[in-house]
Design a protein around this motif. Structure first.
Motif, PDB file in Angstrom:
ATOM      1  N   ILE A  45       0.846  -1.204   0.000  1.00  0.00           N
ATOM      2  CA  ILE A  45       0.000   0.000   0.000  1.00  0.00           C
ATOM      3  C   ILE A  45       0.873   1.242   0.000  1.00  0.00           C
ATOM      4  O   ILE A  45       0.676   2.159  -0.802  1.00  0.00           O
ATOM      5  N   ALA A  46       1.863   1.290   0.881  1.00  0.00           N
ATOM      6  CA  ALA A  46       2.754   2.444   0.958  1.00  0.00           C
ATOM      7  C   ALA A  46       3.518   2.636  -0.347  1.00  0.00           C
ATOM      8  O   ALA A  46       3.620   3.756  -0.864  1.00  0.00           O
ATOM      9  N   LEU A  47       4.022   1.544  -0.897  1.00  0.00           N
ATOM     10  CA  LEU A  47       4.786   1.598  -2.146  1.00  0.00           C
ATOM     11  C   LEU A  47       3.908   2.050  -3.311  1.00  0.00           C
ATOM     12  O   LEU A  47       4.296   2.897  -4.118  1.00  0.00           O
ATOM     13  N   PHE A  48       2.689   1.492  -3.395  1.00  0.00           N
ATOM     14  CA  PHE A  48       1.778   1.844  -4.477  1.00  0.00           C
ATOM     15  C   PHE A  48       1.385   3.316  -4.399  1.00  0.00           C
ATOM     16  O   PHE A  48       1.392   4.018  -5.413  1.00  0.00           O
ATOM     17  N   ARG A  49       1.057   3.788  -3.204  1.00  0.00           N
ATOM     18  CA  ARG A  49       0.641   5.196  -3.053  1.00  0.00           C
ATOM     19  C   ARG A  49       1.766   6.146  -3.445  1.00  0.00           C
ATOM     20  O   ARG A  49       1.529   7.146  -4.116  1.00  0.00           O
ATOM     21  N   GLN A  50       2.963   5.832  -3.022  1.00  0.00           N
ATOM     22  CA  GLN A  50       4.123   6.659  -3.376  1.00  0.00           C
ATOM     23  C   GLN A  50       4.336   6.634  -4.888  1.00  0.00           C
ATOM     24  O   GLN A  50       4.558   7.667  -5.518  1.00  0.00           O
ATOM     25  N   ASP A  51       4.262   5.449  -5.490  1.00  0.00           N
ATOM     26  CA  ASP A  51       4.474   5.313  -6.924  1.00  0.00           C
ATOM     27  C   ASP A  51       3.338   5.973  -7.721  1.00  0.00           C
ATOM     28  O   ASP A  51       3.586   6.524  -8.792  1.00  0.00           O
ATOM     29  N   PHE A  52       2.115   5.932  -7.191  1.00  0.00           N
ATOM     30  CA  PHE A  52       0.961   6.491  -7.909  1.00  0.00           C
ATOM     31  C   PHE A  52       1.113   8.002  -8.071  1.00  0.00           C
ATOM     32  O   PHE A  52       0.792   8.567  -9.124  1.00  0.00           O
ATOM     33  N   ILE A  53       1.639   8.673  -7.056  1.00  0.00           N
ATOM     34  CA  ILE A  53       1.889  10.116  -7.145  1.00  0.00           C
ATOM     35  C   ILE A  53       2.894  10.390  -8.264  1.00  0.00           C
ATOM     36  O   ILE A  53       2.699  11.265  -9.099  1.00  0.00           O
ATOM     37  N   PHE A  55       3.528   8.377 -10.757  1.00  0.00           N
ATOM     38  CA  PHE A  55       2.887   7.965 -12.010  1.00  0.00           C
ATOM     39  C   PHE A  55       2.008   9.082 -12.574  1.00  0.00           C
ATOM     40  O   PHE A  55       2.051   9.368 -13.771  1.00  0.00           O
ATOM     41  N   LEU A  56       1.212   9.743 -11.724  1.00  0.00           N
ATOM     42  CA  LEU A  56       0.336  10.810 -12.193  1.00  0.00           C
ATOM     43  C   LEU A  56       1.142  11.979 -12.762  1.00  0.00           C
ATOM     44  O   LEU A  56       0.699  12.646 -13.699  1.00  0.00           O
ATOM     45  N   ARG A  57       2.337  12.215 -12.215  1.00  0.00           N
ATOM     46  CA  ARG A  57       3.196  13.292 -12.729  1.00  0.00           C
ATOM     47  C   ARG A  57       3.950  12.890 -13.993  1.00  0.00           C
ATOM     48  O   ARG A  57       4.065  13.653 -14.928  1.00  0.00           O
ATOM     49  N   GLN A  58       4.483  11.661 -13.999  1.00  0.00           N
ATOM     50  CA  GLN A  58       5.357  11.209 -15.087  1.00  0.00           C
ATOM     51  C   GLN A  58       4.616  10.481 -16.210  1.00  0.00           C
ATOM     52  O   GLN A  58       5.132  10.374 -17.317  1.00  0.00           O
ATOM     53  N   GLY A  59       3.469   9.890 -15.883  1.00  0.00           N
ATOM     54  CA  GLY A  59       2.694   9.177 -16.902  1.00  0.00           C
ATOM     55  C   GLY A  59       3.188   7.770 -17.204  1.00  0.00           C
ATOM     56  O   GLY A  59       2.776   7.161 -18.181  1.00  0.00           O
ATOM     57  N   ARG A  60       4.061   7.270 -16.343  1.00  0.00           N
ATOM     58  CA  ARG A  60       4.613   5.932 -16.601  1.00  0.00           C
ATOM     59  C   ARG A  60       5.185   5.355 -15.305  1.00  0.00           C
ATOM     60  O   ARG A  60       5.759   6.056 -14.495  1.00  0.00           O
ATOM     61  N   THR A  61       5.021   4.044 -15.138  1.00  0.00           N
ATOM     62  CA  THR A  61       5.707   3.308 -14.082  1.00  0.00           C
ATOM     63  C   THR A  61       6.031   1.928 -14.625  1.00  0.00           C
ATOM     64  O   THR A  61       5.319   1.426 -15.493  1.00  0.00           O
ATOM     65  N   GLU A  62       7.111   1.357 -14.117  1.00  0.00           N
ATOM     66  CA  GLU A  62       7.544   0.080 -14.680  1.00  0.00           C
ATOM     67  C   GLU A  62       8.137  -0.807 -13.595  1.00  0.00           C
ATOM     68  O   GLU A  62       8.910  -0.355 -12.761  1.00  0.00           O
ATOM     69  N   GLY A  63       7.736  -2.087 -13.618  1.00  0.00           N
ATOM     70  CA  GLY A  63       8.350  -3.096 -12.759  1.00  0.00           C
ATOM     71  C   GLY A  63       8.119  -2.904 -11.272  1.00  0.00           C
ATOM     72  O   GLY A  63       8.953  -3.295 -10.467  1.00  0.00           O
ATOM     73  N   LEU A  64       6.992  -2.334 -10.897  1.00  0.00           N
ATOM     74  CA  LEU A  64       6.659  -2.167  -9.482  1.00  0.00           C
ATOM     75  C   LEU A  64       6.252  -3.528  -8.921  1.00  0.00           C
ATOM     76  O   LEU A  64       5.265  -4.114  -9.363  1.00  0.00           O
ATOM     77  N   GLU A  65       7.021  -4.050  -7.972  1.00  0.00           N
ATOM     78  CA  GLU A  65       6.743  -5.381  -7.419  1.00  0.00           C
ATOM     79  C   GLU A  65       5.942  -5.259  -6.130  1.00  0.00           C
ATOM     80  O   GLU A  65       6.330  -4.541  -5.212  1.00  0.00           O
ATOM     81  N   LEU A  66       4.835  -5.991  -6.088  1.00  0.00           N
ATOM     82  CA  LEU A  66       3.903  -5.910  -4.967  1.00  0.00           C
ATOM     83  C   LEU A  66       3.391  -7.292  -4.599  1.00  0.00           C
ATOM     84  O   LEU A  66       3.318  -8.182  -5.442  1.00  0.00           O
ATOM     85  N   ASN A  67       2.990  -7.452  -3.341  1.00  0.00           N
ATOM     86  CA  ASN A  67       2.320  -8.668  -2.886  1.00  0.00           C
ATOM     87  C   ASN A  67       0.821  -8.440  -3.005  1.00  0.00           C
ATOM     88  O   ASN A  67       0.256  -7.599  -2.313  1.00  0.00           O
ATOM     89  N   LEU A  68       0.201  -9.189  -3.896  1.00  0.00           N
ATOM     90  CA  LEU A  68      -1.229  -9.059  -4.165  1.00  0.00           C
ATOM     91  C   LEU A  68      -1.965 -10.170  -3.442  1.00  0.00           C
ATOM     92  O   LEU A  68      -1.601 -11.335  -3.549  1.00  0.00           O
ATOM     93  N   GLN A  69      -3.012  -9.789  -2.690  1.00  0.00           N
ATOM     94  CA  GLN A  69      -3.797 -10.795  -1.978  1.00  0.00           C
ATOM     95  C   GLN A  69      -5.249 -10.665  -2.405  1.00  0.00           C
ATOM     96  O   GLN A  69      -5.884  -9.636  -2.171  1.00  0.00           O
ATOM     97  N   GLY A  70      -5.741 -11.709  -3.063  1.00  0.00           N
ATOM     98  CA  GLY A  70      -7.110 -11.696  -3.541  1.00  0.00           C
ATOM     99  C   GLY A  70      -8.119 -11.810  -2.415  1.00  0.00           C
ATOM    100  O   GLY A  70      -7.776 -12.076  -1.260  1.00  0.00           O
TER     101      GLY A  70
END
Length: 194
Positions: A45-53, A55-70
């Protein structure tokens, strides 16, 4: 791969069947209602939120590794990349995002890291001095070598192996013994009295 899009609030607006199955919900339960952060652990969550900010400025993100829990509590490691979609006025509309399941790769990397740590611990034990020598110069050594021979941290780095012998005669004699053997078998072992 899982494909999805989120709006500027981070809410899912599109999702393919693969991504929906990873989240363990039907599309109608996800679109307009859920966000990627709803399926991440605290670190993610912390990593995604930081990266999302970013992403909105740069328009691109790549290779963000996260633990996804369905929703069904199934865990997987994903690598997420995205590009931004803009309208004709240059305003952000949504992301075009892709997730790849890298769970097995992640587990293999963790296993290698554990093995490397165990090997490092073994090589850096306090009982056996180990050195890698090239042209009678120490290019690597463990801490035990320093302790056994009475040297401080990194005092043996890039030094001649002459430092390990009590005198020049012992150094030359060892060379006469070991180099014929090393030329044929690439291994030489010897005990030394200090």
């Amino acid at each position: 791969a899982g494909y999805f899009s989120i709006n500027d609030q981070g809410v899912f607006v599109r999702i393919n069947d693969v991504a929906a199955s990873w989240l363990g919900l039907e599309r109608q339960e996800i679109l307009g209602r859920k966000r990627p952060v709803d399926f991440l652990d605290a670190e993610g969550i912390a990593l995604f939120r930081q990266d999302f900010i970013h992403f909105l400025r740069q328009g691109r993100t790549e290779g963000l590794e996260l633990n996804l829990q369905g929703h069904t509590r199934d865990y997987r490691r994903v690598s997420m990349s995205a590009t931004a979609v803009y309208d004709s006025a240059g305003r952000f509309v949504m992301s075009r995002s892709v997730m790849h399941d890298i769970t097995e790769i992640h587990r293999a990397r963790q296993a290698i890291e554990r093995l490397n740590a165990e090997q490092e611990t073994m090589l850096d034990n306090d009982i056996v001095g180990i050195a890698k020598v090239v042209n009678r110069k120490m290019v690597w050594h463990n801490r035990a070598m320093e302790r056994i021979f009475g040297y401080g941290v990194d005092e043996l780095s890039d030094k001649s192996t002459r430092l390990l012998f009590p005198n020049e005669a012992a150094f030359l004699a060892a060379g006469k013994l070991m180099y014929p053997i090393l030329r044929t078998s690439a291994r030489y072992r010897a005990d030394m009295e200090l």
